[in-house]
Design a protein around this motif. Structure first.
Motif, short mmCIF file in Angstrom:
data_model
loop_
_atom_site.label_atom_id
_atom_site.label_comp_id
_atom_site.label_asym_id
_atom_site.label_seq_id
_atom_site.Cartn_x
_atom_site.Cartn_y
_atom_site.Cartn_z
N LEU A 3 101.28 83.15 33.90
CA LEU A 3 100.58 83.17 32.62
C LEU A 3 99.85 84.48 32.40
O LEU A 3 99.35 85.09 33.34
CB LEU A 3 99.57 82.03 32.55
CG LEU A 3 100.11 80.61 32.48
CD1 LEU A 3 98.97 79.62 32.53
CD2 LEU A 3 100.94 80.40 31.22
N CYS A 9 96.40 84.54 21.16
CA CYS A 9 97.20 83.31 21.24
C CYS A 9 96.79 82.38 22.37
O CYS A 9 97.27 81.25 22.43
CB CYS A 9 98.68 83.66 21.43
SG CYS A 9 99.29 84.81 20.20
N ARG A 12 99.72 82.37 27.73
CA ARG A 12 101.14 82.21 27.41
C ARG A 12 101.99 82.65 28.60
O ARG A 12 101.58 83.48 29.40
CB ARG A 12 101.51 83.07 26.20
CG ARG A 12 100.91 82.59 24.87
CD ARG A 12 101.53 81.30 24.42
NE ARG A 12 100.98 80.84 23.14
CZ ARG A 12 101.47 81.19 21.96
NH1 ARG A 12 102.50 82.01 21.87
NH2 ARG A 12 100.93 80.73 20.86
N ASN A 13 103.19 82.09 28.63
CA ASN A 13 104.19 82.47 29.61
C ASN A 13 104.40 83.99 29.58
O ASN A 13 104.61 84.56 28.50
CB ASN A 13 105.49 81.74 29.24
CG ASN A 13 106.58 81.89 30.26
OD1 ASN A 13 106.54 82.82 31.08
ND2 ASN A 13 107.53 80.99 30.24
N GLU A 16 106.94 85.86 27.40
CA GLU A 16 106.79 86.15 25.98
C GLU A 16 106.36 87.60 25.73
O GLU A 16 106.36 88.05 24.59
CB GLU A 16 105.73 85.22 25.35
CG GLU A 16 106.16 83.77 25.27
CD GLU A 16 105.26 82.96 24.32
OE1 GLU A 16 104.28 83.51 23.79
OE2 GLU A 16 105.56 81.78 24.13
N HIS A 57 102.94 91.53 23.00
CA HIS A 57 103.23 90.10 22.87
C HIS A 57 104.29 89.88 21.79
O HIS A 57 104.01 89.41 20.69
CB HIS A 57 101.94 89.33 22.56
CG HIS A 57 102.09 87.86 22.76
ND1 HIS A 57 101.12 86.94 22.49
CD2 HIS A 57 103.16 87.14 23.24
CE1 HIS A 57 101.56 85.73 22.78
NE2 HIS A 57 102.80 85.82 23.22
N GLY A 60 104.87 86.35 20.30
CA GLY A 60 103.67 85.69 19.79
C GLY A 60 103.06 86.47 18.64
O GLY A 60 103.66 86.60 17.59
N CYS B 142 109.52 74.15 24.29
CA CYS B 142 108.53 75.22 24.26
C CYS B 142 107.40 74.93 25.24
O CYS B 142 107.28 73.81 25.73
CB CYS B 142 107.99 75.47 22.85
SG CYS B 142 106.71 74.33 22.30
N ILE B 144 104.06 75.21 24.80
CA ILE B 144 102.75 75.08 24.16
C ILE B 144 102.21 73.67 24.38
O ILE B 144 102.95 72.69 24.34
CB ILE B 144 102.88 75.38 22.65
CG1 ILE B 144 103.33 76.82 22.41
CG2 ILE B 144 101.58 75.09 21.90
CD1 ILE B 144 102.37 77.88 22.90
N THR B 159 105.60 81.35 19.10
CA THR B 159 105.94 81.29 20.52
C THR B 159 107.45 81.24 20.66
O THR B 159 108.19 81.31 19.68
CB THR B 159 105.27 80.05 21.18
OG1 THR B 159 105.44 80.12 22.60
CG2 THR B 159 105.91 78.76 20.68
#
Ligand SMILES: [Zn+2]
Lengths: 91, 219
Positions: A3, A9, A12-13, A16, A57, A60, B142, B144, B159
């Motif tokens: 992460l 955002c 996030r992974n 991304e 990003h 995103g 996804c 999220i 995303t």
């Protein structure tokens, strides 16, 4: 999942994001030499420890980010929007 | 232009079968009977605004990054989405894109900021995943957290959905979970197929165009 916490955002992974290498002051294109420019683009210190990096990003918010990350532990202690960093004039 | 030329029909990137024509768009003629559905919403007008993320334009639009609002900017009902920092997506009824563009330009004219307003209607794909299974299906493609505490109704985010960069907008309809998914036109059919694949175990059915407001969905 690895992460990365995006200031816009949330966490996030890392997939991304696009990793854009170690950050650093860009030489002035008007006065720089080809050698300096090449070093700026391609040379890295590859520090084992805290590094200030640029990430994008792309999946995103599509913002450039300035990330302070520990390359050994992947601990992240600071992520800021690159525009805000530039406005403050600090890195 | 010859008088015998048939009226042009716009097509979504998502193939409709059986198909019918609605508001100049080819749409699916299917009507689902189950509670969980996937519908092609590509005919909705899609207009993108870009402006500084923290200035007068944001105030003029009244929506911040990550949130949505059902409103009227002068072209009828629209869903105004804070899709990214400095980026807003507005969705309106089919055929209203030119009026929506004008209305947005007028609203931003007084800000003194550098802004751009762009009609993306024919460049993007838009679909709606709705019903009790929507969360489970979306969670399968996804990363999220879709819990109410993290992404409540009115949340907008971007995303990776089934590896496609997608705007995910939670837009519940009469208390029923509903997500709008917006991506590049060229990825539309793929994302649609991926969602149907992910939804096959939850009995997600294809249904016809719903639109904003009362068209096919009581609000
Ligand atoms: Zn982000």
């Amino acid at each position: 999942m690895m992460l990365l916490p995006c200031p816009w955002c949330g966490p996030r992974n890392a997939g991304e994001f696009k990793y854009a290498g170690e950050g650093g002051a860009r030489p002035d294109p008007a006065t720089t030499t080809p050698e300096e420019w090449r070093r700026y683009l391609y040379f890295h210190a590859n520090t084992r420890g805290w590094v200030t990096e640029s990430w994008y990003h792309g999946a995103g918010c599509r913002r450039w980010l300035v990330v302070e990350r520990h390359t050994l532990t992947h601990e992240v202690r600071g992520v800021r929007d690159a525009v805000q960093v530039a406005r403050e004039g600090t890195r | 232009m010859s008088e015998t030329t048939a009226a042009a029909v716009a097509r979504s990137p998502i193939a409709a079968s059986p198909a019918t024509v609605l508001d100049g768009w080819e749409v699916s003629a299917r009507a689902a009977t189950g509670a969980s559905t996937l519908s092609d919403e590509t005919p909705l007008a899609k207009v993108l605004v870009r402006a500084p993320f923290d200035g007068a334009s944001r105030k003029a639009l009244g929506v911040r990054f990550g949130r949505t609002e059902h409103t009227d900017v002068g072209s009828g009902e629209v869903l105004l989405v804070g899709s990214a920092p400095g980026e807003w997506l507005t969705l309106g009824a089919p055929g209203t894109a030119p009026a929506l563009r004008t209305a947005l330009e007028e609203r931003l004219a007084g800000t003194g900021e550098f802004t751009s307003v762009l009609d993306l209607t024919h460049g993007r794909a838009l679909m709606r995943l709705q019903g009790p299974a929507a969360t489970t299906v979306l969670a399968g493609v996804c990363a999220i957290d879709l819990a109410d505490t993290v992404t409540p109704d009115g949340t907008a985010l971007r995303t990776s959905v089934a590896a496609v960069v997608t705007d995910v907008v939670r837009d519940d309809v009469s208390g029923v979970r509903s997500y709008l998914l917006h991506c590049e036109r060229s990825s539309g059919q793929y994302l649609w197929d991926a969602l149907l694949d992910a939804g096959s175990r939850s009995a997600v059915e294809v249904t016809g165009f719903r639109g904003l407001g009362s068209a096919g969905s009581a609000r």
